[in-house]
Write a protein that holds these residues in place. Structure first.
Motif, short mmCIF file in Angstrom:
data_model
loop_
_atom_site.label_atom_id
_atom_site.label_comp_id
_atom_site.label_asym_id
_atom_site.label_seq_id
_atom_site.Cartn_x
_atom_site.Cartn_y
_atom_site.Cartn_z
N HIS A 4 17.02 -0.94 49.06
CA HIS A 4 15.90 0.34 49.42
C HIS A 4 15.71 1.23 48.25
O HIS A 4 16.67 1.37 47.48
CB HIS A 4 16.70 0.99 50.40
CG HIS A 4 16.74 0.54 51.90
ND1 HIS A 4 15.99 0.98 52.82
CD2 HIS A 4 17.44 -0.42 52.50
CE1 HIS A 4 16.30 0.37 54.14
NE2 HIS A 4 17.06 -0.72 53.45
N ASP A 56 17.00 6.49 56.86
CA ASP A 56 16.43 4.93 56.84
C ASP A 56 16.23 4.82 58.23
O ASP A 56 16.86 4.40 59.03
CB ASP A 56 17.36 3.80 56.51
CG ASP A 56 16.92 2.57 56.50
OD1 ASP A 56 15.85 2.22 57.22
OD2 ASP A 56 17.63 1.62 56.54
N THR A 105 9.06 1.63 50.47
CA THR A 105 10.31 1.89 50.14
C THR A 105 11.61 0.90 50.08
O THR A 105 12.80 1.21 49.84
CB THR A 105 11.09 3.08 51.17
OG1 THR A 105 11.27 2.22 52.42
CG2 THR A 105 9.88 4.15 51.42
N THR A 106 11.02 -0.36 49.76
CA THR A 106 12.07 -1.35 49.66
C THR A 106 11.93 -1.96 48.23
O THR A 106 10.69 -2.03 47.48
CB THR A 106 11.42 -2.67 50.53
OG1 THR A 106 10.38 -3.19 50.24
CG2 THR A 106 11.64 -2.01 52.24
N ASP A 129 11.99 3.96 54.91
CA ASP A 129 12.89 5.23 54.86
C ASP A 129 11.78 6.49 54.89
O ASP A 129 10.94 6.51 53.84
CB ASP A 129 13.75 5.41 53.36
CG ASP A 129 14.36 3.85 53.38
OD1 ASP A 129 15.66 4.15 53.69
OD2 ASP A 129 13.70 2.90 52.95
#
Length: 266
Positions: A235, A152, A186-187, A197
């Protein structure tokens, strides 16, 4: 509470490609994995990978990880050759990188180095530039340029705009390949679209084995709504697949061969 920098798990991944993953598990506690439906999804996510970099483990007793490992079979596809915590003399990192060198099941690349990092949002640029110094330190210590930097990074949106991202040493220095694209999300939340990330490859042999890289949309794969998915993490895991052999050069077709001969004729 100060989170551990990284937890590396060796897991039973697929048979062909070798999958390396990083996952910010968003405060992974004992009470979190004690919920059966949460444990089930975590196990399904982890079991896809051969090596998992698990971040934000908040469990000083170690019981949460013991519960997870109890549900997983340990893998014999790789083993740790060496590891160390980077000596952060200038106190640049909130969480010092824990670096590890693994055996890799390939004649092209017999060993591979992983350099995980979870940046703090208030110092993303400083920490990512310092990560280049970690790369140099690892290169000198183990005489290896083949490595994967991952985790991350908070490398997008309000934490790091595109101009500052482009000026990072890991972007301007030759040889680094960012395989999770800047436009990737990436969320988990529908209200955000950020490539926090990341996975960065370095080394010709390592990059030659690249098969694929992506964020793993576990809510879609496991048919979870947003609320259910957020019980796991906010994430997505990010992952890279490496083949065990470099792709073969395809022989020239007859038409291409004839054209080449014609071009070579005086």
């Amino acid at each position: 509470m100060h989170y551990p920098a990284v937890l590396l798990l060796l897991l039973p991944g697929g048979a062909e490609a070798f999958r390396i993953c990083a996952f910010n598990a968003q405060r992974l506690t004992l009470s979190k994995v004690a919920r059966e439906h949460v444990m089930d999804i975590f196990v399904r996510i982890l079991a896809r990978c051969d090596i998992m970099v698990l971040q934000e483990v908040v469990d000083s007793s170690g019981s949460a990880i013991s519960l997870l490992l109890r549900e997983l079979n340990r893998s014999h596809k790789t083993q740790v050759l060496d590891s160390y915590v980077y000596e952060d003399k200038d106190d640049l990192f909130a969480r010092e990188p824990f670096v590890a060198q693994f055996t890799f099941p390939s004649k092209v690349l017999p060993s591979l180095v992983l350099v995980p990092l979870h940046t703090t949002p208030k110092a993303v640029e400083k920490e990512l530039n310092a990560l280049y110094d970690v790369f140099l330190d690892v290169s000198q210590r183990w005489q290896s340029k083949d490595m994967i930097l991952l985790g991350d990074f908070n490398a997008d949106c309000a934490s790091l705009n595109k101009k500052r991202l482009a000026e990072l040493a890991l972007r301007t220095e030759a040889g680094f390949r960012w395989v999770i694209a800047d436009g990737e999300d990436t969320t988990v939340r529908a209200s955000t679209h950020c490539a926090y990330d990341r996975i960065v490859l370095h080394g010709e042999r390592c990059q030659s084995l690249l098969s694929s890289a992506a964020a793993f949309n576990f809510p879609r794969s496991f048919r979870l709504n947003e609320e259910e998915a957020l019980n796991i993490s906010d994430h997505y895991p990010v992952e890279v697949e490496l083949s065990r052999a470099a792709p073969r050069v395809q022989p020239l077709g007859l038409a291409a061969l004839l054209l080449l001969l014609l071009l070579l004729l005086p």
